[in-house]
Design a protein around this motif. Sequence first.
Motif: not given
Length: 621
Positions: A343, A345, A442, A445-446, A448-449, A474, A477-480
């Motif tokens: 996941e 990006r 899905l 993302r936040k 799920r993070m 995981r 990977c979802l963090s921004t």
Amino acid sequence: MDSLKQKEQACTRPFCFFCTMKEPDSFKRRAGISACFKELPLGEDQGNVLVLSSLWQIAMTHPDDPEFPSLGIFECMAKLIFKGINNKCWLQTDQNIYIPYYAAHAIGSYTMNKAEFAEKAVASGVIPPLLDLLRGKMSWVEQRVAARALGHLASYERTSEAVAQYEEEVVRSAMKVASTCLHVVYMSFVGVKDKRKRQKYHCDLLTRGVGGLEMEICKAEEWASQLQCWSLNILNCFACKEKSLNLICKQDFLKQLCGMWGGLANRSSPAGVGLIRILCYSKYGRKKISESREVIESLCNISRSSDDWQYMGIDCLLLLLKDPDTRYKVIDIAALFLVDLVELRSLGDRSNLGETITKALLLANYKQGKLNNNRKIEKNLEELWNLKVERRKRERGLCQEKIEKRMVLVDVIKQEANHMFCLGEIEEAIVKYSEALELCPLGLRKERMVLYSNRAQCQLLMRDSDAAIRDSTRALCLSTPVNSHSKSLWRRSQAYDMKGLAKESLMDCLAFINGCIKSESSRRVKIPHYAARMISKQMEATWLFSTARSTMATRQDFQVMKQVQESEGKGNLCESGDDKQDYRDEIMRVMMEKKGLSTILEEPLIVKEESRRKMERTRRV
């Protein structure tokens, strides 16, 4: 009166470099400098070291100035290095021992930017004397600048062939230096407790007379790291052209590359993993790397870390998976790690990296069929297929109303999981967080993070470090941006610490502290005490000389025990049971006096106590 004083102080030497540099007439000055370069290797002047020191400073500050390279500086430096290596009497006279170092450094400085300067250097015969220094004809201090200069010469198309004439010898020497330099520097300098036993000129070169013992050790660490990385740079130059791969790809050396981190003293160099990636570009390199489980596991750990070279680890694994001759050897290990990164990006300048990883894994699985009946891998790839294909299809048809209902349900389940966690029902909380992750769309993302990160905390308390690393990865990977969620970084740092992966734990802890500093609104930044302790622990474990220090300590312990044996009649005390126990007690007594070591009986108790404290800290966090 002043004119007479000036005449008395006037220099009487016919080839004085400093007087020549003051010459206002440019033609005379250039002719004088050329004559000085020819005379320097022939003369026995005590002031030559001052000339070399000045040339080194000029080369460092003005490396692109063509004047000295055009007047014969390279031939002069080559002759001076040869003279220092072959004439020990001259080398040990006055301060001449400094001259080969300055000469090699000047060559490296003038050749680091300009290909035309490198051509002149090669034509002047600098390669043989530099190679002598790299072989260790003097010391590690001269090896460092020789590796730097040879690396520059090997990097240019115009001069690489000249270096390649000595290919096998250069490669073998560079491999040896890269493998042993940290031990050599520690044994001969850093680990020498009595400062008087360290070579004085090494101390002078390291500190330039500024700073004491602590500064010497810091600079020695920096130089040792540079020596290793510059040696690897030479090997990179050959590996890029697919030369000497049969030497570089020896299994023992590939394993050693995994531990050549570069360290915090040399963060700009990719060190060992950089060379491994270059090797992965060649068919032969991929074949040899795929045969080493240790190397593959190291690449996998790098791919799931916040290390600056994370992308290199991923690149290597993808190259091995895309090669039909190596994918079967690595997929059983790589799939378990890469599935946590699907996941992603972007990472650095790489976009859609998660999609690339997904395609590589699914394609490898499709072409291979059954993965050697490895149920664990099949389960991970089934989860990947469900996540990236099946769930995508199902969720595309969801209307906004259904998505909002799911969000409400996910939030309820999450609150239940949090309540169970507070009650200490950790296993039940894990089940609830998993249920919430299955339902959470899905696109959120936040949310799920946070769920992954919370489940990672539960895994930590269950002492399941592998599961904690997977969930933390995981979440990151979802963090921004990627690898920026502070709680997940700290949790993964703890999990890596449980597994004994000090470097990965350190990098995550540093990233965690960096996030704390950025989020701190007040001027006074407070680093959490538990993070400071982790940093201290992992810095000690990942210190550049940690392995060399352990080796030296082991040797000293052996020598202590040997001395005890000899002092007690070479083992005669071991004839009876009581005597044997007395003998052991005597050995331990001497070891504790010499080294301050704990006894064997104490060690398990210490380990248990440390584990208990770590558990308590984990619960508090």
